[in-house]
Design a protein around this motif. Structure first.
Motif, PDB file in Angstrom:
ATOM      1  N   ALA A 194     -43.421 -86.740 -38.448  1.00  0.00           N
ATOM      2  CA  ALA A 194     -44.077 -87.754 -37.626  1.00  0.00           C
ATOM      3  C   ALA A 194     -45.562 -87.479 -37.442  1.00  0.00           C
ATOM      4  CB  ALA A 194     -43.389 -87.825 -36.257  1.00  0.00           C
ATOM      5  N   ASN A 195     -45.958 -86.192 -37.534  1.00  0.00           N
ATOM      6  CA  ASN A 195     -47.349 -85.816 -37.258  1.00  0.00           C
ATOM      7  C   ASN A 195     -48.093 -85.442 -38.543  1.00  0.00           C
ATOM      8  OD1 ASN A 195     -49.370 -85.498 -35.189  1.00  0.00           O
ATOM      9  ND2 ASN A 195     -49.207 -83.280 -35.430  1.00  0.00           N
ATOM     10  N   ASP A 196     -47.782 -86.147 -39.631  1.00  0.00           N
ATOM     11  CA  ASP A 196     -48.511 -85.996 -40.900  1.00  0.00           C
ATOM     12  C   ASP A 196     -48.458 -84.588 -41.465  1.00  0.00           C
ATOM     13  OD1 ASP A 196     -49.295 -88.700 -40.915  1.00  0.00           O
ATOM     14  OD2 ASP A 196     -51.028 -88.263 -39.656  1.00  0.00           O
ATOM     15  N   GLY A 197     -47.363 -83.878 -41.220  1.00  0.00           N
ATOM     16  CA  GLY A 197     -47.196 -82.552 -41.800  1.00  0.00           C
ATOM     17  C   GLY A 197     -47.651 -81.415 -40.915  1.00  0.00           C
ATOM     18  N   ASP A 198     -48.290 -81.718 -39.790  1.00  0.00           N
ATOM     19  CA  ASP A 198     -48.707 -80.684 -38.839  1.00  0.00           C
ATOM     20  C   ASP A 198     -47.656 -80.553 -37.738  1.00  0.00           C
ATOM     21  OD1 ASP A 198     -51.064 -79.965 -40.089  1.00  0.00           O
ATOM     22  OD2 ASP A 198     -52.267 -81.431 -38.996  1.00  0.00           O
ATOM     23  N   LEU A 199     -47.090 -79.372 -37.630  1.00  0.00           N
ATOM     24  CA  LEU A 199     -46.081 -79.105 -36.609  1.00  0.00           C
ATOM     25  C   LEU A 199     -46.753 -78.463 -35.408  1.00  0.00           C
ATOM     26  CD1 LEU A 199     -43.147 -78.906 -35.630  1.00  0.00           C
ATOM     27  CD2 LEU A 199     -42.946 -76.760 -36.936  1.00  0.00           C
ATOM     28  N   MET A 200     -46.728 -79.167 -34.282  1.00  0.00           N
ATOM     29  CA  MET A 200     -47.329 -78.646 -33.049  1.00  0.00           C
ATOM     30  C   MET A 200     -46.355 -77.677 -32.375  1.00  0.00           C
ATOM     31  SD  MET A 200     -50.164 -80.167 -33.312  1.00  0.00           S
ATOM     32  CE  MET A 200     -51.002 -79.890 -31.739  1.00  0.00           C
ATOM     33  N   GLU A 201     -46.913 -76.675 -31.705  1.00  0.00           N
ATOM     34  CA  GLU A 201     -46.062 -75.673 -31.066  1.00  0.00           C
ATOM     35  C   GLU A 201     -45.373 -76.263 -29.835  1.00  0.00           C
ATOM     36  OE1 GLU A 201     -46.223 -71.058 -29.441  1.00  0.00           O
ATOM     37  OE2 GLU A 201     -47.980 -71.979 -30.389  1.00  0.00           O
ATOM     38  N   PRO A 202     -44.033 -76.224 -29.792  1.00  0.00           N
ATOM     39  CA  PRO A 202     -43.319 -76.764 -28.630  1.00  0.00           C
ATOM     40  C   PRO A 202     -43.628 -75.963 -27.363  1.00  0.00           C
ATOM     41  CG  PRO A 202     -41.846 -76.501 -30.504  1.00  0.00           C
ATOM     42  CD  PRO A 202     -43.109 -75.776 -30.837  1.00  0.00           C
ATOM     43  N   TYR A 203     -43.802 -76.664 -26.257  1.00  0.00           N
ATOM     44  CA  TYR A 203     -44.057 -75.977 -24.987  1.00  0.00           C
ATOM     45  C   TYR A 203     -43.454 -76.767 -23.844  1.00  0.00           C
ATOM     46  CZ  TYR A 203     -47.972 -79.275 -24.242  1.00  0.00           C
ATOM     47  OH  TYR A 203     -48.742 -80.409 -24.074  1.00  0.00           O
ATOM     48  N   LEU A 204     -43.131 -76.029 -22.767  1.00  0.00           N
ATOM     49  CA  LEU A 204     -42.400 -76.599 -21.644  1.00  0.00           C
ATOM     50  C   LEU A 204     -43.206 -76.633 -20.346  1.00  0.00           C
ATOM     51  CD1 LEU A 204     -39.581 -77.727 -20.959  1.00  0.00           C
ATOM     52  CD2 LEU A 204     -38.833 -75.389 -20.538  1.00  0.00           C
ATOM     53  N   ILE A 205     -44.193 -75.744 -20.221  1.00  0.00           N
ATOM     54  CA  ILE A 205     -44.995 -75.693 -18.999  1.00  0.00           C
ATOM     55  C   ILE A 205     -46.275 -76.499 -19.193  1.00  0.00           C
ATOM     56  CG2 ILE A 205     -46.310 -74.222 -17.436  1.00  0.00           C
ATOM     57  CD1 ILE A 205     -44.277 -72.045 -17.845  1.00  0.00           C
ATOM     58  N   LYS A 206     -46.433 -77.525 -18.366  1.00  0.00           N
ATOM     59  CA  LYS A 206     -47.624 -78.364 -18.429  1.00  0.00           C
ATOM     60  C   LYS A 206     -48.806 -77.675 -17.766  1.00  0.00           C
ATOM     61  CE  LYS A 206     -49.237 -82.949 -16.929  1.00  0.00           C
ATOM     62  NZ  LYS A 206     -48.849 -84.184 -16.180  1.00  0.00           N
ATOM     63  N   ASP A 207     -48.618 -77.264 -16.511  1.00  0.00           N
ATOM     64  CA  ASP A 207     -49.672 -76.532 -15.817  1.00  0.00           C
ATOM     65  C   ASP A 207     -49.090 -75.716 -14.671  1.00  0.00           C
ATOM     66  OD1 ASP A 207     -49.541 -78.234 -13.434  1.00  0.00           O
ATOM     67  OD2 ASP A 207     -50.645 -79.730 -14.585  1.00  0.00           O
ATOM     68  N   VAL A 208     -49.923 -74.814 -14.162  1.00  0.00           N
ATOM     69  CA  VAL A 208     -49.549 -73.953 -13.042  1.00  0.00           C
ATOM     70  C   VAL A 208     -50.621 -74.091 -11.972  1.00  0.00           C
ATOM     71  CG1 VAL A 208     -49.118 -71.579 -12.296  1.00  0.00           C
ATOM     72  CG2 VAL A 208     -48.388 -72.318 -14.576  1.00  0.00           C
ATOM     73  N   ARG A 209     -50.198 -74.259 -10.705  1.00  0.00           N
ATOM     74  CA  ARG A 209     -51.128 -74.379  -9.588  1.00  0.00           C
ATOM     75  C   ARG A 209     -50.751 -73.389  -8.501  1.00  0.00           C
ATOM     76  NH1 ARG A 209     -54.366 -78.860  -9.996  1.00  0.00           N
ATOM     77  NH2 ARG A 209     -53.775 -80.321 -11.649  1.00  0.00           N
TER      78      ARG A 209
END
Length: 511
Positions: free
Chosen positions: A381-396
């Motif tokens: 879906a991303n033209d052959g570039d695999l983005m690193e999966p992540y679960l944490i958006k941000d920390v406050r």
């Protein structure tokens, strides 16, 4: 000074030196290990005696610490104590128990939640100066509550898992594993009750279907997050990787004609034991040949057995490694690596031509997680570039000041954009005119691939992986139904798993 006094002085000095070394060793060298030792109840009292940070989804806390009138001061509470709601997120959140056992995000984001991460040193210094009670930081997840609930509802009573990614960023939008559990039952402040509840969960193994009629049980219990820590034979969903290798390394195109015999004899074998046929024993094409696009659309086994053999061991292993499937990810929970013939995690001593050929249809010793299957679709879906999966958006921190924010990053580039275009074209054909029609969404073009994996003596494990919209992907999905097939047309990945993926994609697109 006489000899006796000198000897006594030497002994006393040696004792003082030993005491100093011992104290220094305990306080500085082994302090971290001692603090993390689950037998150190002083540490548990300290952890539960502070206002541990919340875990947040969609702006609302799904895990909180509530003040209580006991020795621990705070009670860790999941979804307000609602067992049903807590189960939706339990494989993600895990639990924090008074026994010292903690799992999921409670473990892997403990530094933030407990306020002990190195990035929070200023907060700790301020607390030390002011004497204020230490507080943990809030951890906001990438999970979209609408997509998560849609995945939970769509899976129903199946044993299995579903995961959804944003293919452009790698953000995990949904992560559901069933059966699940109520973490509130383990987070109680009675160590005996907590241990009993946890042991009961550990001993639970859901019953699954079998091919031989005998009672069979899953190897994974409710506490296992099936999306990242359970591996399954991917079956025909793996034909995407085989196609990618053939296009990228061998110059094959969607319109290339490839052999598609009724029966395929595995290389290096003779006789019936080395023969593999198509689902239901049907021929793929009377001519014995078909295009790669047509072969993927109808999921022709013999065509992909031959294709994997043509790509060969080096090409197939390379593509598996280029996806990063032999490496663990920290999302922040640690993911399980995949297995492939001749590679770490697989039959390292058996990478024969027959094994490589069989891997072309996701059978033999191939094993991957649902997250890894979703990553295949995400890369396409991303033209052959695999983005690193992540679960944490941000920390406050406790004052809601931003402590950290995850920035999307490229993980791997397993193939070129032209290969991604070819795979997209083929996956669209799967959904429009092939085995994945159950994933069709009115007004939205979907790209997908079905999978029905033999898992003897258990019944087939069913798959569907996809992304949508095909021309501007917003979500990539993988669904697995563990041993839910019955080797009939009504119980394939296309029949049972693709409608589940459709509901997840619809929820993601309509956000």
């Amino acid at each position: 000074m006489n000899t006796t006094l000198r000897r006594l002085s030497t002994v006393v000095m040696a004792m003082f030196l030993a005491l100093m070394v011992s104290t220094t060793w305990i306080q500085f060298v082994t302090a971290g290990d001692l603090n993390e030792d689950p037998r150190n109840f002083r540490n548990i009292y300290s952890e539960l005696g502070r206002d541990r940070g919340p875990i947040v989804v969609g702006g609302e806390p799904i895990v909180t610490s509530e003040p209580v009138d006991d020795d621990y001061k705070y009670q860790r509470t999941y979804s307000g104590g609602d067992a049903g709601a807590a189960s939706v997120y339990a494989p993600l959140t895990g639990f924090f128990a008074v026994t010292g056992t903690y799992t999921g995000l409670e473990r892997f984001a403990n530094g933030y939640l407990g306020g002990e991460d190195d990035s929070l040193w200023l907060d700790r210094l301020q607390n030390l100066i002011t004497g204020e009670e230490a507080q943990g930081s809030s951890v906001e997840l990438t999970i979209d509550p609408k997509v998560q609930q849609a995945a939970w509802d769509a899976l129903g009573d199946y044993t299995g898992a579903a995961v959804a990614l944003d293919p452009k960023t790698g953000a995990i939008l949904a992560m559901v594993s069933k059966p699940s559990f109520d973490p509130n039952s383990i987070a109680v402040h009675n160590a005996g009750d907590a241990t009993a509840a946890y042991n009961e969960l550990l001993n639970q193994k859901p019953r699954v279907n079998s091919e031989d009629g005998e009672e069979r049980f899953s190897t994974y219990g409710p506490t296992i997050n099936r999306t990242i820590n359970a591996t399954y034979p991917p079956g025909s969903a793996f034909k995407l990787l085989t196609s990618a290798a053939a296009i990228e390394y061998n110059g094959v195109t969607p319109d290339s004609e490839i052999p598609a015999e009724v029966i395929y004899q595995l290389p290096g074998t003779t006789g019936p034991n080395g023969q593999v046929g198509n689902f239901g024993g049907e021929p793929c094409d009377a001519s014995g040949k078909m295009t790669l696009k047509a072969a993927l659309a109808m999921s022709c086994n013999t065509a992909f057995l031959d294709l994997a053999n043509e790509v060969g061991k080096d090409g197939m292993q390379r593509m598996f490694q280029d996806f990063g499937f032999t490496e663990s990810l920290e999302i922040p929970m640690t993911t399980t690596i995949g297995a492939y013939p001749g590679l770490i995690g697989g039959d390292e001593d058996d990478d024969s031509d027959a094994r490589i050929s069989l891997s072309g249809i996701g059978q033999g010793s191939v094993r991957i997680t649902p997250l890894q299957v979703a990553m295949i679709s995400a890369a396409v879906a991303n033209d052959g570039d695999l983005m690193e999966p992540y679960l944490i958006k941000d920390v406050r921190d406790s004052d809601l000041e931003l402590v950290s924010q995850t920035k999307p990053s490229r993980y791997k580039s397993p193939f070129s954009s032209s290969t991604a275009d070819a795979l997209t074209e083929m996956m669209v054909e799967v959904v429009n005119n092939g085995s994945g029609k159950g994933a069709q969404i009115q007004g939205v073009q979907v790209a997908g691939k079905t999978g029905t994996a033999e898992d003897n003596p258990r019944s087939p494990t069913l798959w569907f992986t996809s992304f949508a919209p095909a021309d501007d992907p917003q979500v990539a999905v993988a669904v697995v139904l563990e041993n839910q097939g019955q080797s009939t047309n009504e119980t394939t990945g296309g029949a049972l798993a693709s409608p589940i993926a459709r509901q997840i994609m619809q929820a993601a697109i309509s956000r």
